[in-house]
Design a protein around this motif. Sequence first.
Motif, short mmCIF file in Angstrom:
data_model
loop_
_atom_site.label_atom_id
_atom_site.label_comp_id
_atom_site.label_asym_id
_atom_site.label_seq_id
_atom_site.Cartn_x
_atom_site.Cartn_y
_atom_site.Cartn_z
N SER A 207 0.78 -1.22 -0.06
CA SER A 207 0.14 0.13 0.21
C SER A 207 0.87 1.12 -0.04
CB SER A 207 -0.80 0.16 1.25
OG SER A 207 -1.75 -1.24 1.40
N HIS A 208 1.99 1.23 0.60
CA HIS A 208 2.77 2.47 0.92
C HIS A 208 4.11 2.57 0.23
CE1 HIS A 208 -0.24 3.73 3.70
NE2 HIS A 208 -0.21 2.54 4.34
N ILE A 209 4.70 1.39 -0.26
CA ILE A 209 6.11 1.47 -0.65
C ILE A 209 6.32 1.20 -2.19
CG2 ILE A 209 8.33 0.35 -0.21
CD1 ILE A 209 7.52 2.09 2.08
N GLN A 210 6.89 2.02 -2.79
CA GLN A 210 7.41 1.47 -4.40
C GLN A 210 8.34 1.13 -4.36
OE1 GLN A 210 6.31 4.87 -7.23
NE2 GLN A 210 8.36 4.70 -8.13
N PHE A 211 8.75 0.01 -4.76
CA PHE A 211 9.73 -0.86 -5.23
C PHE A 211 10.10 -0.90 -6.80
CE2 PHE A 211 8.46 -2.86 -1.44
CZ PHE A 211 9.60 -3.20 -0.76
N SER A 212 11.15 -0.51 -7.09
CA SER A 212 11.49 -0.56 -8.68
C SER A 212 11.43 -2.00 -9.07
CB SER A 212 12.88 0.03 -8.34
OG SER A 212 13.44 -0.10 -10.12
N LYS A 213 10.79 -2.12 -10.31
CA LYS A 213 10.69 -3.54 -10.64
C LYS A 213 11.75 -3.78 -11.90
CE LYS A 213 7.07 -4.18 -8.22
NZ LYS A 213 7.25 -5.34 -7.10
N LYS A 214 12.64 -2.74 -12.26
CA LYS A 214 13.53 -3.07 -13.21
C LYS A 214 14.96 -3.49 -12.75
CE LYS A 214 14.52 1.75 -14.06
NZ LYS A 214 14.22 2.93 -14.95
N ARG A 215 15.74 -4.11 -13.34
CA ARG A 215 16.90 -4.22 -12.88
C ARG A 215 17.74 -3.08 -12.85
NH1 ARG A 215 17.88 -9.66 -11.91
NH2 ARG A 215 16.43 -11.07 -12.95
N SER A 216 18.77 -3.02 -11.85
CA SER A 216 19.44 -1.80 -11.84
C SER A 216 20.93 -2.28 -12.63
CB SER A 216 19.84 -1.48 -10.40
OG SER A 216 18.74 -1.18 -9.65
N TRP A 217 21.69 -1.23 -12.96
CA TRP A 217 23.29 -1.46 -13.32
C TRP A 217 24.03 -2.52 -12.77
CZ3 TRP A 217 27.90 0.46 -11.98
CH2 TRP A 217 28.13 1.27 -10.75
N VAL A 218 23.70 -2.46 -11.14
CA VAL A 218 24.29 -3.41 -10.40
C VAL A 218 23.17 -4.44 -9.85
CG1 VAL A 218 26.60 -2.42 -10.33
CG2 VAL A 218 24.85 -1.85 -8.86
N ARG A 219 23.41 -5.48 -9.27
CA ARG A 219 22.39 -6.20 -8.65
C ARG A 219 22.20 -5.80 -7.31
NH1 ARG A 219 22.29 -12.33 -6.55
NH2 ARG A 219 19.87 -12.76 -6.43
N HIS A 220 21.01 -5.47 -6.92
CA HIS A 220 20.85 -5.07 -5.28
C HIS A 220 20.22 -6.22 -4.70
CE1 HIS A 220 21.40 -0.99 -7.41
NE2 HIS A 220 21.06 -0.53 -6.05
N ASP A 221 21.22 -7.22 -4.35
CA ASP A 221 20.90 -8.18 -3.25
C ASP A 221 21.26 -8.25 -2.09
OD1 ASP A 221 23.17 -8.78 -4.75
OD2 ASP A 221 23.06 -10.76 -4.03
N GLU A 222 22.72 -7.80 -1.94
CA GLU A 222 23.23 -7.57 -0.51
C GLU A 222 22.71 -6.05 0.14
OE1 GLU A 222 24.92 -4.70 -2.84
OE2 GLU A 222 24.81 -6.91 -3.57
N HIS A 223 22.18 -5.18 -0.60
CA HIS A 223 21.78 -3.95 0.25
C HIS A 223 20.52 -3.51 -0.74
CE1 HIS A 223 23.50 -2.16 -3.60
NE2 HIS A 223 22.89 -1.32 -3.14
N TYR A 224 19.68 -2.74 0.02
CA TYR A 224 18.66 -2.29 -0.54
C TYR A 224 18.97 -0.58 -0.45
CZ TYR A 224 17.13 -2.75 4.38
OH TYR A 224 17.14 -2.83 6.00
N HIS A 225 18.65 -0.11 -1.59
CA HIS A 225 18.88 1.34 -1.70
C HIS A 225 17.26 1.97 -1.74
CE1 HIS A 225 20.08 4.83 -4.20
NE2 HIS A 225 18.80 5.18 -4.38
#
Length: 234
Positions: A207-225
Amino acid sequence: MNYLSYRLVIVLLTGIFSTVLLPVLVSAEPSTCYGTTSNGRLAEGVELPSKGTNFVTYSFVARLAGRTYIHSDVRDIIVSTYKVLEQEQPSKVYKYAETGFKNGGKFSPHKTHRNGLSVDFMVPVVDENGKSVHLPTNPLNKLGYNIEFDNDSHYDGMHIDYEAMAAHIVALHQQAKKRNREIWRVIFAPELQPNLYSTKYADYLKSHIQFSKKRSWVRHDEHYHIDFVVPCKQ
């Protein structure tokens, strides 16, 4: 006390002053952000605390290099969130990572983090016994940014703690709203995002958080931006 011992004490005290006390004593002027996260700058940036009861910086050396400065509003949101989590998630520990320079601007190797509104957080993890531990961040793994979790969210005997991560994101949003601020977006590996919706915080996140659905230029698995919304000047 001989001369060498005296010098050692002076060096240690200087380090403590610069990493712990100095950020408290510097100008209390509120920060001003300019432009955007990808093309902006920051005035009166403030440094995040090096550690607290349930959190720690990703690198004391990187902190000394000036890579953990942020907008004062965002600093207040982050610190108050950790206080909330002390009560809501008393057994969990957290680690923040890169933020930006005191005056913002280009922040290699990141494409954003330029106006004090972008923050990286290392994913909270549990060990093989289910205990909350800090993700290891050191020069050998590029301060954590070189870590790769598998599709089952495992790495070297650790597992991403999605419940703790979801609680953190929710608390950040709630603390931002209390200050008439907002979260613009959260960047996290799209293939791992469904795990967050298996937590008790799923409805709030949807309801409140917009997560980016596209892959970034580096994988964001060990951190969340996370990018925050604060009024900025152009």
